[in-house]
Design an enzyme around this catalytic site. Structure first.
Site, mmCIF file in Angstrom:
data_model
loop_
_atom_site.group_PDB
_atom_site.id
_atom_site.type_symbol
_atom_site.label_atom_id
_atom_site.label_comp_id
_atom_site.label_asym_id
_atom_site.label_seq_id
_atom_site.Cartn_x
_atom_site.Cartn_y
_atom_site.Cartn_z
ATOM 1 N N HIS A 64 130.971 32.454 114.600
ATOM 2 C CA HIS A 64 129.983 32.985 115.527
ATOM 3 C C HIS A 64 128.610 32.373 115.297
ATOM 4 C CE1 HIS A 64 133.139 36.133 115.384
ATOM 5 N NE2 HIS A 64 132.898 36.167 116.695
ATOM 6 N N ASN A 86 139.417 33.856 121.991
ATOM 7 C CA ASN A 86 140.359 34.618 121.171
ATOM 8 C C ASN A 86 141.806 34.319 121.534
ATOM 9 O OD1 ASN A 86 138.531 36.130 119.451
ATOM 10 N ND2 ASN A 86 137.892 37.197 121.313
ATOM 11 N N ASP A 116 130.952 33.461 108.780
ATOM 12 C CA ASP A 116 132.372 33.595 109.126
ATOM 13 C C ASP A 116 132.943 32.306 109.706
ATOM 14 O OD1 ASP A 116 131.313 33.496 111.699
ATOM 15 O OD2 ASP A 116 131.875 35.537 112.237
ATOM 16 N N SER A 166 133.132 38.266 121.817
ATOM 17 C CA SER A 166 132.086 38.437 120.811
ATOM 18 C C SER A 166 130.940 37.445 120.979
ATOM 19 C CB SER A 166 132.685 38.295 119.407
ATOM 20 O OG SER A 166 133.356 37.044 119.272
ATOM 21 N N GLY A 177 136.412 40.455 120.044
ATOM 22 C CA GLY A 177 137.866 40.400 119.902
ATOM 23 C C GLY A 177 138.626 40.364 121.209
#
Length: 235
Positions: free
Chosen positions: A206, A122, A203, A57, A94
């Site tokens: 990011h 991840n 979040d 991402s 992801g």
């Protein structure tokens, strides 16, 4: 009255050209001059370099409009420096190192000239075995080397909350792989961003558009060195 007699016969200089022939000769001379004066067509411009960005991402530009994502900002920065380049966004939100390896052949269908590999965040966030992540990245780098695609490896750092038994082998896998494969390493993709809340989306993971701009600014010298290492057209 005595008339003079004009003797007809071939001229010692040949037959004089008719008016039609004179016009034809003049037109031919003009055409020859024009051909000499016409410049040679310019050489065909070399096609742009195709730079593959294989990642998760962080590469894909999660949460951002497409023009503000990493690949778009990187391409603009490179073009501003005079590079004819197309940055291919092969980021999938992801994705783990296993996912990147699984779709590598698909990504290589674009026949890139160079690559940036940004994977592993991840794996770390899910607490996956660093040894497995290392094996997957090793396979990716091996495949790129076999395809003679110069590669920049972008590293990741594990969050300290995972403890030293996890962070130490995870953080070490990137420099180990860079040394093993002889590829340049950008040690931490989120350098200058990870600890600055103003550059992180809500979040907590990011980067914002401004955060991506910082990433691009910091990684740019490593990317330009990668592109400068490519064989020049015709060499």
């Amino acid at each position: 009255m005595r008339h003079s007699i004009v003797r007809k016969g071939p001229s010692p200089y040949g037959t004089a050209p008719s008016a039609f022939n004179r016009r034809a000769l003049f037109a031919a001379a003009l055409a020859a001059m024009a051909a000499l004066m016409t410049p040679f067509p310019p050489a065909m411009a070399a096609p742009p370099i195709k730079l593959l960005a294989l990642g998760d991402s962080l590469t894909a530009g999660y949460g951002l409009p497409e023009p503000q994502g990493f690949t778009a900002q990187l391409q603009r920065a490179l073009v501003a420096k005079g590079y004819a380049v197309t940055v291919i966004n092969a980021g999938v939100s992801g994705d783990t190192t296993a996912g990147g390896l699984a779709r590598l052949d698909w990504a290589l269908a674009d026949r890139p000239d160079a690559a940036i590999v940004e994977l592993g965040a991840n794996d770390m966030l899910r607490g996956l075995d660093p040894a497995a992540a290392k094996a997957n990245l090793d396979a990716i780098l091996t495949r790129l080397k076999d395809q003679k695609i110069p590669t920049l490896l972008a590293g990741m750092l594990a969050t300290p909350s995972l403890g030293p038994t996890y962070t130490q082998p995870f953080n070490a896998l990137y420099p180990d792989l860079a040394a093993r494969h002889g590829v340049p390493l950008y040690p931490f993709f989120l350098d200058g961003v990870a600890t600055d809340r103003a550059l992180i989306q809500n979040d907590g993971l990011h980067p914002t558009a401004n955060g991506v701009a910082v990433i691009v600014e910091r990684i740019l010298p490593a990317v330009t060195r990668l592109l400068d290492s490519l064989p020049k057209s015709g060499s």
